[in-house]
Write an enzyme that holds these catalytic residues in place. Structure first.
Site, PDB file in Angstrom:
ATOM      1  N   ILE A 196       0.834  -1.207   0.000  1.00 16.11           N
ATOM      2  CA  ILE A 196       0.000   0.000   0.000  1.00 16.11           C
ATOM      3  C   ILE A 196       0.867   1.254   0.000  1.00 16.11           C
ATOM      4  CG2 ILE A 196      -1.726   1.290   1.329  1.00 16.11           C
ATOM      5  CD1 ILE A 196      -2.397  -1.460   2.676  1.00 16.11           C
ATOM      6  N   CYS A 197       0.478   2.229  -0.818  1.00 16.27           N
ATOM      7  CA  CYS A 197       1.076   3.564  -0.750  1.00 16.27           C
ATOM      8  C   CYS A 197      -0.075   4.577  -0.806  1.00 16.27           C
ATOM      9  CB  CYS A 197       2.097   3.779  -1.857  1.00 16.27           C
ATOM     10  SG  CYS A 197       1.418   3.883  -3.514  1.00 16.27           S
ATOM     11  N   MET A 198       0.219   5.840  -0.996  1.00 17.75           N
ATOM     12  CA  MET A 198      -0.834   6.860  -0.961  1.00 17.75           C
ATOM     13  C   MET A 198      -1.690   6.865  -2.217  1.00 17.75           C
ATOM     14  SD  MET A 198      -2.266   9.132   0.942  1.00 17.75           S
ATOM     15  CE  MET A 198      -1.225   9.950   2.139  1.00 17.75           C
ATOM     16  N   MET A 221      -4.122   4.519  -0.803  1.00 16.91           N
ATOM     17  CA  MET A 221      -4.941   4.939   0.332  1.00 16.91           C
ATOM     18  C   MET A 221      -5.990   5.978  -0.053  1.00 16.91           C
ATOM     19  SD  MET A 221      -4.403   3.208   3.040  1.00 16.91           S
ATOM     20  CE  MET A 221      -5.300   4.219   4.196  1.00 16.91           C
TER      21      MET A 221
END
Length: 137
Positions: free
Chosen positions: A90-92, A119
């Site tokens: 997961i990243c932004m 996210m």
């Protein structure tokens, strides 16, 4: 056409190309609506969530139970993750996570995917988050 509109079209094309590139390279993505039931264990063992965002980003909000591993972006060789479990990176925005997922695949991890659009997409889908927690390290 006005310049801002052309800029938005150019950004959209780049983003679609980026997503298609990683799909072509064999990095699967998972959408928030697909991930949510899996986190509840409805489909067996929930996947391991690996959040690679910066300390500040993770502190703003993250998915409950997500491991914070920002070092994997630059040093995936030292990944101390289980190889027999599904892993979701997961990243932004979903633009760093496929890079790490591909690095993990090259290290022999076979059950790796990334959260599509990151996210921000998770928030849009109203996924649960933990907010305001500082991170050590």
């Amino acid at each position: 056409m006005p310049r801002p509109f052309l800029l938005l079209i150019a950004i959209a094309i780049v983003l679609l190309f980026w997503d298609g590139l990683w799909r072509t390279l064999g990095v699967p993505s998972i959408r928030p609506k697909e991930l949510m039931p899996r986190l509840l264990g409805k489909d067996g063992i929930p996947p391991l969530l690996v959040d690679i965002r910066t300390r500040i980003e993770y502190g703003w909000f993250h998915i409950p139970g997500a491991l914070h591993k920002p070092d994997l972006l630059f040093d995936a060789d030292k990944a101390d993750l289980p190889r027999d479990r599904d892993i979701v990176v997961i990243c932004m925005t979903g633009h760093r996570s496929p890079i790490v997922a591909k690095k993990l695949q090259s290290l022999g991890f076979t059950k790796v995917s990334h959260l599509k659009w990151g996210m921000l997409n998770w928030l849009r889908a109203r996924g649960p988050v933990v907010k305001g927690q500082d991170v050590e390290g």
